[in-house]
Design an enzyme around this catalytic site. Structure first.
Site, PDB file in Angstrom:
ATOM      1  N   ASP A 229       0.828  -1.198   0.000  1.00  0.00           N
ATOM      2  CA  ASP A 229       0.000   0.000   0.000  1.00  0.00           C
ATOM      3  C   ASP A 229       0.869   1.257   0.000  1.00  0.00           C
ATOM      4  O   ASP A 229       1.925   1.301   0.645  1.00  0.00           O
ATOM      5  CB  ASP A 229      -0.886  -0.026   1.253  1.00  0.00           C
ATOM      6  N   GLU A 266       1.289  -0.397  -5.055  1.00  0.00           N
ATOM      7  CA  GLU A 266       0.343   0.671  -5.374  1.00  0.00           C
ATOM      8  C   GLU A 266       1.131   1.973  -5.467  1.00  0.00           C
ATOM      9  O   GLU A 266       1.483   2.566  -4.450  1.00  0.00           O
ATOM     10  CB  GLU A 266      -0.746   0.793  -4.310  1.00  0.00           C
TER      11      GLU A 266
END
Length: 516
Positions: A229, A266
């Site tokens: 993330d 990401e």
């Protein structure tokens, strides 16, 4: 029920059992290079114990469904303890959230998934923790704490010019990055939100903690990899080279533990910012693909996505030849795809036909295969999955009252299974087609030299032993097109399609796949 989404009257049903099934080519697992990964928000997926919250045992009960759909892997949104429903603010990196079950439940899920040749990837959130994490609680206790330097602290007078920052980025609408913990003149840095203080990766102890966490999940638990993330925010945006170097170090540490570890990052940005992360994160989400797919369909311009994807892949090749392009049509942060396409069923079906015939490794967000709906705020993009009609759906989560995906707007899995042209059977057919034709899975992207109208998206997919011609008409007007004569066998068609010896006519949002 909304009749534009799905028909439920018995007279409209086409029962699949009555259809003669032809012998299908062998289905192969092309993961991670080109396989299908299914993204699950556990809280909304399947509730096994009736407490209203989806759980690990509920997912285990539905592994055969995921196998039936044709997915090769599952990406779980955060599963670690957290004070929020979304769980992107972790309080314990070596445990699972009790709402979801126990670690033994998760290990059982992992074992059952592996029996079915389904890999498991978990969300790893290391850019920040929760303010309730023991590290942060110790860090804010005083400047002399051994954990003080685990986070980024500054005295108020030294950051006065930054306290009222008003810059909104692609991946955050938080306009304040420095936060007052109420303990004096010291502020801490939290890029996304005050409840998510950023870890200080200039501190070698923090990096070692993170590598140890990775080792725990790979070695002691046995997951197959991580979705990383907020990967571009390990260091501030003005230190991109430090970000790149960290991820290369992280990758080397994880590969030393598990040589075939899967890492997907990401990096929410354009290709020029994304591509330099590839040496550290060999798989990266392609946000350009997502947005351009929607733009192509809504504008009726098929050339947009084709040219964008050509640019992205060539740019990536300039960095490294070894990468996985993680393409997707929707995820947990974006409006549901059907909403983005103004609930146009023809466009929606064609979007998946494009996704699943393009090169890369497609990600499928849970519920897209049944046409779930959802708009911001995020909770309503993550509404409960519909397994059956409400009266019979013992696994439906109830932690939130759905606003968009209800029995009146979305047909459940059990309804759609028995409708030949339902969203579910459409996705299932396309995934099987991809997994049984090497050219569609791992073939190169060949841009055709033929002069086609703007609304036509046409490309070849080619391996040494197979070549497929893919043509999509994303426009509203019917188009007659000349085609190379060697492509004479129809592999798949969607919408209104007529084929002659050397031409095809494609209606609105129609697709044809031809094979030599």
């Amino acid at each position: 029920m909304n009749k534009t989404l799905i028909t439920t009257t018995l007279t409209a049903l086409t029962i699949l059992a009555s259809c003669q099934s032809e012998k299908q080519p062998e289905v192969k697992n092309y993961w991670p290079q080109a396989g299908i990964t299914y993204e699950i928000f556990v809280q909304s997926f399947n509730d096994s114990n009736g407490d209203g919250i989806g759980d690990f045992n509920g997912v285990t009960q539905k592994l055969d469904y995921i196998k039936e759909l044709g997915a090769n892997a599952i990406w779980f949104m955060p599963i670690m303890p957290s004070p929020t429903y979304h769980k992107y603010d972790v309080t314990d990196y070596k445990a699972v959230h009790p709402d979801y079950g126990t670690m033994d439940d998760f290990k059982n899920l992992l074992a059952e998934a592996h029996k079915r040749d389904i890999k498991i990837v978990i969300d790893m959130i290391i850019n920040h923790t929760s303010t309730e994490h023991p590290w942060f609680q110790a860090s804010k206790s005083g400047r002399d704490s051994e954990y003080r330097d685990y986070y980024v602290w500054a005295q108020k007078d030294t950051i006065a010019d930054f306290l009222n920052k008003k810059v909104i980025t692609l991946d955050s609408d938080n306009i304040q990055q420095w936060h007052d913990p109420g303990i004096g003149e010291d502020f801490y840095y939290g890029f996304f939100w005050g409840g998510m203080p950023d870890l200080n990766f200039d501190n070698p102890k923090v990096r070692e903690e993170i590598y140890d966490i990775g080792k725990f999940w790979l070695e002691e638990v046995g997951v197959d990899g991580f979705r990383l993330d907020a990967a571009k925010h390990i260091f501030p945006d003005d230190r991109p080279l430090d970000n790149h170097e960290f991820w290369k170090e992280f990758r080397s540490k994880m590969v030393a533990i598990k040589p075939d570890v899967y890492l997907v990052g990401e990096v929410y940005d354009k290709k020029e910012i994304v591509a330099p992360y590839l040496p550290g994160l060999p798989a990266l989400f392609n946000f350009d693909f997502h947005y351009t797919l929607i733009e192509s369909l809504n504008s009726g311009n098929g050339q947009l996505l084709l040219q964008k994807q050509k640019e992205v892949l060539e740019f990536y090749q300039g960095i490294t030849s070894e990468f996985t392009d993680a393409i997707f049509s929707s995820n947990h942060d974006q409006p549901r795809l059907l909403n983005d396409l103004n609930e146009d069923v023809a466009k929606y079906k064609q979007a998946s036909a494009i996704l699943l015939t393009m090169p890369g490794a497609p990600y499928l967000y849970y519920g897209e295969e049944i046409g779930m709906l959802g708009l911001k705020p995020d909770e309503h993009i993550r509404e409960p999955f519909l397994w059956d009609i409400k009266e019979k759906d013992t696994g439906r989560a109830t932690w939130i009252e759905p606003k968009y995906s209800t029995d009146e707007t979305v047909g459940s899995v059990e309804i759609q299974r028995n409708i030949r042209d339902s969203f579910f059977n459409h996705y299932k057919e396309l995934i099987r087609l991809r997994n049984s034709h090497p050219a569609l899975a791992i073939g190169s992207l060949e841009i055709l030299e033929l002069e086609y109208p703007e609304s036509i998206m046409a490309y070849g997919r080619k391996t040494d032993g197979q070549e497929v011609l893919v043509i999509h008409n994303v426009g509203a007007e019917s188009m007659e097109l000349n085609i190379p004569s060697e492509f004479d066998d129809v592999l798949y068609k969607l919408g209104t399609v007529e084929k002659n010896k050397e031409s095809v006519t494609l209606g609105k949002n129609s697709t044809i796949l031809l094979i030599k």
